[in-house]
Design a protein around this motif. Structure first.
Motif, short mmCIF file in Angstrom:
data_model
loop_
_atom_site.label_atom_id
_atom_site.label_comp_id
_atom_site.label_asym_id
_atom_site.label_seq_id
_atom_site.Cartn_x
_atom_site.Cartn_y
_atom_site.Cartn_z
N GLN B 92 0.73 -1.28 -0.23
CA GLN B 92 0.07 0.06 -0.04
C GLN B 92 0.85 1.17 0.14
N GLU B 171 -4.22 -2.72 -2.06
CA GLU B 171 -4.49 -1.42 -2.14
C GLU B 171 -3.77 -0.50 -2.84
N SER B 174 -4.73 3.41 -3.39
CA SER B 174 -5.64 3.98 -2.45
C SER B 174 -4.91 5.18 -2.12
N THR B 203 -8.97 -4.35 -2.02
CA THR B 203 -9.02 -3.26 -2.04
C THR B 203 -10.70 -2.96 -1.23
N GLU B 208 -13.44 0.16 -8.21
CA GLU B 208 -12.20 -0.47 -8.45
C GLU B 208 -12.28 -1.97 -8.73
#
Lengths: 576, 370
Positions: B92, B171, B174, B203, B208
């Motif tokens: 992430q 993710e 993000s 996610t 998405e």
């Protein structure tokens, strides 16, 4: 986006930490570290308490009764309080207002303040005080003479007095408040002030009702730290207070150990009392900080403080900046350099220019003590800095990256020496090693031990800061790339922590070279360090040679601070 | 390709919480070349599942097989270290090593783990993968000097350079702003399709998940609620939670009455009258249930007198929002409130009484699990 989060005080620990052999080693290393740090930190405290509460007759509080009934004790306590409070108020007022104008307004000449913020690291307390004696002593002080000749004789100040002590220490410590408050003003969101302005409040009202309450925790913290520093301060009370018979705790302790017969009982009682006060103060600061950090407004978007337009006040404010810079940096250094060029002390004048020479610098190296003390200082600085940074990087690794039992104790213990005033630690070390079977009394080893004890918290802070920068994801992504433990350690961890450790190393070197208040009690002939030599030269009246030694010392410290700055050490203001 | 069998993972929650079940016995398989997304709100256990596959967390029990190789099995006591699993992973935070430049970051996986790859070949492979993510011209730049989107692509390049069996993405979009996120979404899809690499994506962003995946697994509190294609998940959610989490929808609570007179239609008794539904979860007569209908499926009829049949209610327009291509209406039916989405051409003033037609083929009776 604004969210309230509990401050993350712990870095998540990775589930996998190298081969099992290493994990077993970790266990023993943790144990050894706790023992060593525990000994360094606890032994002084235990011996101080022991010494204070026993006489030949056994356990008793008679030492306390005797110490506090000694003539002049009441006055000594009053002086300590006046001195500590006075210089704290002075330093806080100066430092806070400079920080406010520096962060929040568009006044020019700010770099002068950034430079001045490095003073407490660059000009050791003893040199700062001596410079101010040259500037403000009753008869020979340059400023006093100037005032006299300008017909303003009523403004002259005799520096050998309580107000003189407060002035010198307040000035010397004001940059620390500046740094603390600089960070505090930086960290508060200016939109809070702007919204108050939009609500119709006037500027002074905004300052009083919004700005000040927002930084109040930081302000109280800074004030308390200054109080503690004032109580611990040794150089100023010794050089300015003793001639004026204005005793405070530290000078009284020093005196008790330098009379005949030596009064260990008095030194012990006063030291323990002083330690109790400073420790309480610092624990309170820690506690208050934690309270205010627990629930913190974390904002996703960074904010750039929008400077307030001072309008026609821009230049008056920056003139204050210049004045401050002149008073705190230029004047003390210039007078020191000036004196170092003279055969005997003279106020600056055109006639005096005729006798200016570099002779003192040559004489410095003919004094055997000076060369020897330089060698001692460097040896001690290098060895204690090296040992501390290596040791603390191991300790911070245990504290931050493992689940070893006892890691929290380790963290706490390593921060504890912050509470020891240098002089008190010196007293405790005398008590320990006069009796201890470890024969290091009067050697460089005892100084080494005192240095690593005192500067352990700084070493720990540098090491753990750089250790915590390595987020677990950096290690994990190495693992996912197929790296073995040894690859990760060699190619990821080591390169990332090294700069931080180096910066800490230079920092510990700097503070060790400047150290006076512990060394002054523990040196013997042959183990003098640089700052002790300055002390001796002052007491023996070699003012001009002293000035040359001091000038060289400042020059050396400037170079070291510059190196530390280059390595990214958090000294002074970080300007980006 | 990837098989996860009754995987569980617990965390010590400290004195207050005791042991926390982060992943509670989940099963799924992923086919070669699939783009599989684990979707769920934060704390649902999706990242923990991903980290168990990576080998960064040690599960409590279960079994994980990648390309017919068992990398974890509690019964056989197998645990393959993460660095020996040949998996590429994008974190992430991207976890770009700040002390290396772009080239060195990507070359790192080729130089470690006792791999002896000649310098020339390393250079060639690194540059090749950098070209794929369009970072070739930045090879000498320090990684910390890259923008967010560039860092993201660098992390991807680093994960791809070892030509892994499996790509894990935690993710990855993000931390980017909305515009960039959208363009990188296409980029990611293109790369995945070109390379044909099996990908597990984690996610909490349903848009998405719908846009990228072949298969979506919706997770909640350590359980996999439903696995299916994006269309299945969107149009035939099994539970109220899934329907609510994917897209926006209206719910009407009621009691399940069983089969209606028309074939393949069921009846749910609600406060506003009976409702015919064409889709139903596993429900028994008399069960409380929740009927879901998407805002764009409700037909808004300005002429309120129209009484066509069942599933026809009347309500009053409370507010209306013009959002570009469509109109968003909030319509009050009795005490309840419905969101309806109509073409922008249909403009009805607020306060008017209108008819609402809820087509049975778009109504689904679901288990209440919220």
């Amino acid at each position: 986006m604004t969210v309230f989060t509990r401050k993350q005080t712990e870095v998540a620990r990775s589930p996998w930490r190298g081969p099992r052999v290493l994990r077993r080693a970790e266990f023993w290393i943790t144990g050894a570290a706790i023992l060593l740090i525990g000994y360094l930190v606890a032994a002084p405290l235990i011996y101080l308490i022991w010494q204070a509460f026993t006489t030949r007759a056994g356990l008793t509080i008679s030492n306390f009764i005797r110490a506090f009934q000694a003539p002049g004790t009441g006055e000594m306590i009053t002086n300590s309080v006046i001195f500590a409070v006075g210089q704290a108020i002075m330093a806080t007022l100066i430092g806070t207002s400079l920080a406010y104008f520096c962060v929040r307004t568009n006044a020019p000449m700010k770099p002068l303040l950034y430079a001045a913020s490095l003073v407490p690291l660059i000009i050791p307390g003893i040199l700062f005080t001596i410079s101010w004696i040259f500037l403000l002593s009753k008869d020979i002080g340059v400023i006093n003479q100037l005032l006299e000749s300008a017909g303003l004789g009523f403004l002259t100040l005799n520096i050998f007095s309580l107000p003189g002590m407060i002035l010198v220490d307040g000035l010397h410590l004001s940059p620390i408040v500046f740094l603390l408050m600089f960070a505090a003003f930086r960290a508060t969101d200016p939109s809070l002030e702007e919204s108050a302005l939009m609500s119709g409040a006037s500027l002074p009202t905004v300052f009083r009702r919004v700005t000040l309450p927002l930084v109040r925790p930081a302000l109280m913290g800074a004030m308390l730290v200054m109080l503690v520093r004032g109580l611990e301060s040794f150089e100023t009370p010794a050089l300015l207070g003793i001639p004026a018979r204005k005793w405070v705790f530290t000078s009284q302790i020093y005196q008790a150990l330098n009379t005949y017969p030596v009064r260990y009982d008095l030194a012990g009682v006063y030291s323990l009392t002083l330690l109790a006060i400073t420790a309480l103060g610092l624990f309170y600061v820690q506690w208050a900080n934690r309270q205010s950090e627990r629930y913190q407004t974390v904002t996703g978007k960074g904010f750039r403080p929008r400077p307030l337009d001072l309008g026609k006040w821009r230049w008056p404010v920056s003139i204050v900046f210049v004045l401050y810079f002149l008073i705190v940096v230029v004047a003390p250094l210039l007078i020191l350099i000036w004196v170092s060029l003279l055969p005997f002390y003279m106020a600056p004048s055109f006639e005096a220019l005729d006798v200016v020479s570099l002779e003192n610098y040559g004489r410095v190296f003919n004094l055997r003590n000076v060369t020897r003390s330089l060698k001692n200082s460097l040896l001690l600085a290098v060895s204690s800095a090296t040992f501390l940074m290596l040791f603390m990087s191991v300790v911070s690794y245990i504290v931050l990256k493992t689940r070893m039992p006892g890691r929290r104790l380790l963290d706490l213990l390593s921060a504890f020496p912050l509470a020891y005033p240098g002089l008190v630690l010196g007293v405790a070390f005398i008590f320990i090693y006069l009796r201890s079977p470890i024969p290091i009394y009067g050697t460089l080893w005892i100084l080494f031990l005192v240095y690593i004890t005192r500067y352990m918290p700084y070493g720990m802070r540098y090491a753990s800061t750089s250790m915590s920068q390595i987020s677990n994801e950096l290690e994990e992504s190495a693992k996912m790339s197929g790296a073995r433990w040894s690859d990760t350690f060699r190619r990821i961890i080591l390169p990332l922590v090294t700069p931080g450790l180096l910066a800490g190393w230079v920092y510990v070197m700097i503070v060790s070279v400047r150290e006076l208040s512990s060394s002054i009690l523990l040196y013997r002939s042959g183990t003098e360090v640089f700052s002790v030599i300055i002390w001796q030269l002052w007491n023996d009246g070699f003012t001009t040679v002293l000035a040359a030694v001091g000038t060289m010392m400042v020059f050396g410290l400037v170079i070291m601070v510059a190196i530390a700055y280059k390595l990214g050490a958090k000294v002074g203001v970080q300007v980006e | 390709m990837l098989a996860v069998t009754s995987l569980t993972k617990t965390f010590e929650g400290g004195k207050q919480f005791g042991r926390v079940m982060a992943v509670d016995g989940i099963d799924f398989t992923v086919k070669e070349g699939d783009f599989f997304t684990l979707l769920g709100p934060s704390g649902c256990g999706k990242t923990t599942t991903l980290r168990c596959i990576a080998g960064l967390e040690r599960p409590r029990s279960g079994e994980i097989t990648i390309s017919d190789r068992t990398v974890y099995s509690s019964s056989k006591n197998v645990f393959v270290q993460p660095n020996e699993r040949n998996i590429g992973m994008v974190f992430q935070s991207y976890a770009i090593w700040p002390h290396m430049n772009v080239f060195e970051n990507v070359a790192f996986p080729l130089k470690v783990g006792g791999r002896k790859i000649p310098k020339e070949q390393i250079k060639q492979r690194v540059m090749q993968v950098l070209e794929v993510v369009e970072l070739g011209h930045l090879a000498d730049r320090y990684a910390t000097k890259l923008s967010g989107g560039q860092q993201q692509r660098l992390a991807l390049a680093r994960a791809l350079v070892i030509e892994p069996n499996l790509l894990l993405l935690d993710e990855p979009l993000s931390n980017l702003d909305a515009k960039l996120r959208e363009s990188l979404r296409f980029e990611l899809k293109r790369l995945q399709r070109e390379k044909g690499i099996t990908t597990i994506y984690v996610t909490h962003d349903q848009a998405e998940a719908l846009a990228l995946s072949n298969v979506i697994g919706v997770m909640r509190t350590g359980h996999l609620l439903q696995i299916g294609t994006p269309r299945e998940i969107y149009e035939e959610p099994h539970t109220q939670f899934v329907a609510d989490f994917i897209g926006s929808t209206n719910f009407v609570q009621g009691t399940f009455q069983g089969q209606s007179s028309t074939p393949d239609t069921w009846v749910v008794e609600t406060n506003h009258g009976p409702l015919h539904v064409c889709k139903t979860a596993d429900l028994k007569v008399g069960d409380r249930c929740s009927v879901s209908i998407r805002p764009e499926h409700i037909q808004v009829l300005p002429d309120a007198d129209d009484t066509r049949s069942a599933n026809m209610w009347s309500g009053a327009i409370k507010t209306r929002l013009f959002v570009g291509e469509v109109m968003d209406y909030q319509i009050e039916v009795g005490e309840a409130e419905f969101r309806c989405r109509t073409p922008a051409s249909l403009s009805i003033p607020t306060g008017r009484t209108v008819g609402l037609y809820l087509p049975p083929e778009h109504c689904a009776a679901l288990v209440i699990d919220v």
